[in-house]
Motif scaffolding. Structure first.
Motif, PDB file in Angstrom:
ATOM      1  N   ALA A 116      36.482  50.051  35.257  1.00 35.65           N
ATOM      2  CA  ALA A 116      37.017  49.079  36.214  1.00 35.65           C
ATOM      3  C   ALA A 116      36.040  48.915  37.373  1.00 35.65           C
ATOM      4  O   ALA A 116      35.296  49.840  37.708  1.00 35.65           O
ATOM      5  CB  ALA A 116      38.383  49.521  36.741  1.00 35.65           C
ATOM      6  N   TYR A 117      36.060  47.718  37.975  1.00 32.15           N
ATOM      7  CA  TYR A 117      35.313  47.510  39.207  1.00 32.15           C
ATOM      8  C   TYR A 117      36.025  46.480  40.072  1.00 32.15           C
ATOM      9  O   TYR A 117      36.836  45.682  39.585  1.00 32.15           O
ATOM     10  CB  TYR A 117      33.860  47.106  38.928  1.00 32.15           C
ATOM     11  CG  TYR A 117      33.653  45.705  38.390  1.00 32.15           C
ATOM     12  CD1 TYR A 117      33.233  44.666  39.217  1.00 32.15           C
ATOM     13  CD2 TYR A 117      33.854  45.419  37.038  1.00 32.15           C
ATOM     14  CE1 TYR A 117      33.029  43.385  38.717  1.00 32.15           C
ATOM     15  CE2 TYR A 117      33.645  44.150  36.523  1.00 32.15           C
ATOM     16  CZ  TYR A 117      33.233  43.134  37.378  1.00 32.15           C
ATOM     17  OH  TYR A 117      33.034  41.864  36.882  1.00 32.15           O
ATOM     18  N   LEU A 118      35.740  46.530  41.364  1.00 28.11           N
ATOM     19  CA  LEU A 118      36.283  45.587  42.335  1.00 28.11           C
ATOM     20  C   LEU A 118      35.165  44.637  42.736  1.00 28.11           C
ATOM     21  O   LEU A 118      34.245  45.040  43.457  1.00 28.11           O
ATOM     22  CB  LEU A 118      36.809  46.336  43.569  1.00 28.11           C
ATOM     23  CG  LEU A 118      38.088  47.144  43.373  1.00 28.11           C
ATOM     24  CD1 LEU A 118      38.280  48.112  44.536  1.00 28.11           C
ATOM     25  CD2 LEU A 118      39.286  46.213  43.267  1.00 28.11           C
ATOM     26  N   PRO A 119      35.173  43.397  42.268  1.00 32.16           N
ATOM     27  CA  PRO A 119      34.054  42.488  42.506  1.00 32.16           C
ATOM     28  C   PRO A 119      33.831  42.208  43.995  1.00 32.16           C
ATOM     29  O   PRO A 119      34.781  42.184  44.788  1.00 32.16           O
ATOM     30  CB  PRO A 119      34.478  41.200  41.780  1.00 32.16           C
ATOM     31  CG  PRO A 119      35.554  41.604  40.840  1.00 32.16           C
ATOM     32  CD  PRO A 119      36.246  42.764  41.482  1.00 32.16           C
ATOM     33  N   ASP A 120      32.586  42.004  44.343  1.00 32.36           N
ATOM     34  CA  ASP A 120      32.205  41.527  45.669  1.00 32.36           C
ATOM     35  C   ASP A 120      31.327  40.303  45.462  1.00 32.36           C
ATOM     36  O   ASP A 120      30.108  40.411  45.371  1.00 32.36           O
ATOM     37  CB  ASP A 120      31.469  42.604  46.445  1.00 32.36           C
ATOM     38  CG  ASP A 120      31.138  42.174  47.868  1.00 32.36           C
ATOM     39  OD1 ASP A 120      31.680  41.141  48.316  1.00 32.36           O
ATOM     40  OD2 ASP A 120      30.338  42.860  48.527  1.00 32.36           O
ATOM     41  N   LYS A 121      31.970  39.152  45.291  1.00 34.01           N
ATOM     42  CA  LYS A 121      31.313  37.846  45.092  1.00 34.01           C
ATOM     43  C   LYS A 121      30.828  37.620  43.671  1.00 34.01           C
ATOM     44  O   LYS A 121      30.809  36.500  43.187  1.00 34.01           O
ATOM     45  CB  LYS A 121      30.143  37.663  46.063  1.00 34.01           C
ATOM     46  CG  LYS A 121      30.526  37.723  47.530  1.00 34.01           C
ATOM     47  CD  LYS A 121      29.299  37.587  48.413  1.00 34.01           C
ATOM     48  CE  LYS A 121      29.694  37.716  49.884  1.00 34.01           C
ATOM     49  NZ  LYS A 121      28.505  37.659  50.770  1.00 34.01           N
ATOM     50  N   ARG A 122      30.416  38.674  42.952  1.00 33.16           N
ATOM     51  CA  ARG A 122      29.846  38.482  41.619  1.00 33.16           C
ATOM     52  C   ARG A 122      30.667  39.210  40.565  1.00 33.16           C
ATOM     53  O   ARG A 122      31.176  40.295  40.812  1.00 33.16           O
ATOM     54  CB  ARG A 122      28.403  39.007  41.559  1.00 33.16           C
ATOM     55  CG  ARG A 122      27.436  38.318  42.503  1.00 33.16           C
ATOM     56  CD  ARG A 122      26.021  38.804  42.258  1.00 33.16           C
ATOM     57  NE  ARG A 122      25.905  40.254  42.451  1.00 33.16           N
ATOM     58  CZ  ARG A 122      24.912  40.985  41.961  1.00 33.16           C
ATOM     59  NH1 ARG A 122      23.980  40.426  41.209  1.00 33.16           N
ATOM     60  NH2 ARG A 122      24.860  42.275  42.203  1.00 33.16           N
ATOM     61  N   VAL A 123      30.779  38.578  39.386  1.00 35.59           N
ATOM     62  CA  VAL A 123      31.397  39.234  38.236  1.00 35.59           C
ATOM     63  C   VAL A 123      30.410  39.201  37.080  1.00 35.59           C
ATOM     64  O   VAL A 123      29.460  38.404  37.066  1.00 35.59           O
ATOM     65  CB  VAL A 123      32.727  38.554  37.822  1.00 35.59           C
ATOM     66  CG1 VAL A 123      33.762  38.675  38.934  1.00 35.59           C
ATOM     67  CG2 VAL A 123      32.510  37.100  37.442  1.00 35.59           C
ATOM     68  N   VAL A 124      30.642  40.048  36.099  1.00 40.53           N
ATOM     69  CA  VAL A 124      29.756  40.134  34.939  1.00 40.53           C
ATOM     70  C   VAL A 124      30.589  39.904  33.686  1.00 40.53           C
ATOM     71  O   VAL A 124      31.803  40.177  33.672  1.00 40.53           O
ATOM     72  CB  VAL A 124      29.061  41.516  34.892  1.00 40.53           C
ATOM     73  CG1 VAL A 124      30.050  42.626  34.579  1.00 40.53           C
ATOM     74  CG2 VAL A 124      27.914  41.524  33.895  1.00 40.53           C
TER      75      VAL A 124
END
Length: 203
Positions: free
Chosen positions: A105-113
């Motif tokens: 899991a990750y919390l996006p900061d402006k960018r997603v992959v």
């Protein structure tokens, strides 16, 4: 301590395929069997081809894998979770499989992959000789280092055949490791949300 940019130490001269196959023949003979008998005649070639698949992660760049990102995400800033990623790796102590699942899991900061890149990242590190603790850290640290999100969480739950089929012979036992970075490390509510979304509410 391993860092994001660490790469496996490479041998100075990589053995040839013929040398690799001869090494397999030596091991077959060491077991007490005849490497020239019909059933084993093609085994060295098959083992080397299997190793090419098992350890293909040494030839991939995990950083490059995540570098293509998307900013047109509708300002999405909530948790992204990819769960139940099938994981197959090999213990570096016995070269015996460890098999399980990874939850990322990750919390996006402006960018997603792209989500397939997260699954591929797990494979890149899993397809190297590993210990589970290091594998967990490598996945999380690479996501944090490349995407620069607000937080990253990785949990791996895997069974080690070096423990279930030899040694202490304890089938049915799995090992759980985690790496929590950024807001996942500081926020108990986020950790609970992640474990629930990953189907690990009891962890």
């Amino acid at each position: 301590m391993d860092t994001l940019m660490d790469v496996p130490r490479q041998v100075r001269t990589r053995p040839t395929r013929a040398q690799a196959e001869e090494a397999v023949r030596t091991l077959l003979a060491w077991t007490g069997d005849d490497p020239d008998r019909e059933g084993l005649a093609g085994t060295p070639d098959r083992v080397v081809r299997a190793y090419e698949e098992f350890f293909e992660g040494y030839h991939d760049d995990p950083v490059a894998l995540l570098e293509r990102t998307f900013e047109e995400s509708g300002n999405y800033n909530e948790m992204v979770v990819l769960r139940d990623i099938r994981l197959e790796s090999h213990c570096e102590h016995h070269i015996i499989p460890l098999i399980g699942k990874a939850h990322v899991a990750y919390l996006p900061d402006k960018r997603v992959v792209g989500i397939s890149k997260l699954a591929r990242l797990v494979d890149v590190f899993a397809h190297r000789l590993q210990i589970q603790e290091k594998l967990t850290a490598q996945i999380a640290d690479t996501i944090q280092g490349v995407l620069q999100p607000r937080g990253v969480a990785v949990v791996i739950d895997a069974a080690h055949q070096c423990m279930t089929t030899r040694g202490v012979h304890k089938p049915g036992v799995s090992m759980v490791t985690s790496r929590l970075l950024g807001e996942f490390e500081t926020s108990e509510s986020l950790r609970r949300q992640f474990f629930t979304m990953a189907g690990m509410g009891g962890v």
